[in-house]
Scaffold this active site. Structure first.
Site, short mmCIF file in Angstrom:
data_model
loop_
_atom_site.label_atom_id
_atom_site.label_comp_id
_atom_site.label_asym_id
_atom_site.label_seq_id
_atom_site.Cartn_x
_atom_site.Cartn_y
_atom_site.Cartn_z
N CYS A 176 25.28 103.21 92.36
CA CYS A 176 25.98 102.19 93.12
C CYS A 176 27.36 101.92 92.53
O CYS A 176 28.35 101.78 93.26
CB CYS A 176 25.14 100.91 93.14
SG CYS A 176 25.92 99.56 94.02
N CYS A 187 19.86 97.09 93.01
CA CYS A 187 20.96 96.46 93.74
C CYS A 187 20.72 96.32 95.23
O CYS A 187 21.11 95.34 95.82
CB CYS A 187 22.28 97.16 93.46
SG CYS A 187 22.20 98.94 93.48
#
EC number: 2.8.1.13
Length: 368
Positions: A102, A199
């Protein structure tokens, strides 16, 4: 200061670290604006998904600080460049680290480009606990001052150019100081607990979430001696060194020592376990890593002495690194290490400096 007119876009997550980062940058004279990234389309209305609450908190902080908050949807980029790779790795029996992906694909690529091109930013900033130092015209990535919170492990894929365009205000502080600043300012995020979820999944239940995208295939659990002692619900739910959630006790002839996952036989869908956290099958003398990213982006040849972490929050392991070819290295530890896990990242350090890292392709087992 000479930076007065420089514009910084802070990635506002709705947490305390990014909130305080925005305030610190204001104090330093930057022109500060916030950006909230939506990386996941909630398709389920589950109570675990906290995105709406996070956006509200980010907005409240920006209102309090008197700065504008932009929002952007990176869900398509996230799906293509993070989530699909994450699923493919799990399917192959490896254990990926989506937070590293990410940062690589979203926070320091999509966000960095959007901030510069669409919002006219000179820099981006995040609430990561890392520091940067400029040496000989190149930016280096340093561990955060708070060793308990240091997040350099998650940022090793960044290049010196990306680091040069990024600011990490809380990297120079310790976490209790950050919370104290937020409390003194009366920010809604002051007492908000740190997010622990992956996330995109937020705090939701991981097994249930993964099962939606990858059908589970139950299979046998066998011991290192070849005895079948149970059934697993899917190899993807297990990682090397795991102890909890195996659903097996001691064997009749054996000891009561807990069982640990020591291997995953993906081809035959078998989970291999052994007793004791220092069982020889759990230990590795080294590893082979690939998909290398060096912060200075210089090709690595020859050998070097440094230290390595094979997972977050691990104590540094002294090691010798040797280049095998352009994109593979062999790492030999000074002492054997438990639970080195293919798919995870090996990240290298020289003192405070994060040199870079790579994905663990295979572990080098203890010679039998």
């Amino acid at each position: 200061m000479s930076e007065t007119a420089k514009k910084v876009i802070v990635g506002m997550s709705g947490g305390v670290d990014s909130s305080v980062s925005a305030w610190l940058l204001q104090q330093q004279g930057y022109q500060v604006e916030g950006l909230f990234m939506k990386n996941w389309e909630e398709d389920d209305g589950e109570e675990y998904c906290t995105a709406a609450a996070d956006l509200a908190d980010a907005q409240a902080v920006c209102d309090k600080l008197g700065i504008e908050l932009h929002t952007v949807n990176f869900a398509a980029e996230y799906w293509d460049n993070v989530f699909e790779l994450f699923l493919a790795e799990y399917k192959a029996g490896r254990t990926p680290n989506p937070d590293i992906l990410c940062n690589k694909e979203i926070k320091f690529k999509a966000f960095l480009e959007f901030a510069a091109e669409d919002l006219g930013a000179d820099y981006i900033a995040t609430g990561h606990y890392v520091r940067r130092a400029d040496v000989d015209g190149k930016s280096r990535l340093l561990r955060g001052l708070d060793s308990n919170k240091d997040q350099s492990y998650f940022l090793y894929t960044l290049s010196h150019e990306q680091i040069a365009q990024s600011l990490f205000p809380v990297g120079e502080l310790e976490k209790p100081q950050v919370r104290k600043i937020a409390e003194d300012l009366g920010l809604v995020t002051a007492k908000k607990k740190d997010s622990t979820g992956i996330c995109f999944i937020g705090e939701r239940k991981f097994r249930e979430f993964l099962g939606r995208y990858l059908p589970a295939q139950p299979g046998k659990i066998i011991t290192v001696d070849g005895d079948e002692i149970g059934e697993h619900q899917g190899l993807m739910y297990h990682t090397l060194g795991q102890r909890k959630g195996l659903g097996i006790g001691g064997t009749k002839e054996g000891t009561e020592e807990p069982w640990y996952v020591v291997d995953k036989d993906v081809e035959n869908n078998i989970l291999v376990v052994a007793q004791g956290h220092e069982h020889p099958r759990l230990m590795s003398v080294g590893l082979i890593a690939q998909q290398l990213h060096w912060v200075d982006r210089e090709p690595f040849t020859g050998t070097m002495r440094c230290s390595v972490k094979t997972r977050y929050r691990q104590t540094d392991i002294p090691c010798t690194v040797k280049a095998l070819d352009d994109d593979r290295i062999e790492v030999i530890f000074d002492e054997p290490v438990a639970a080195v896990t293919p798919g995870q990242s090996a990240v290298f350090y020289n003192g405070e400096v994060c040199l870079g890292g790579g994905i663990i392709e295979q572990r080098l087992p203890l010679p039998v």
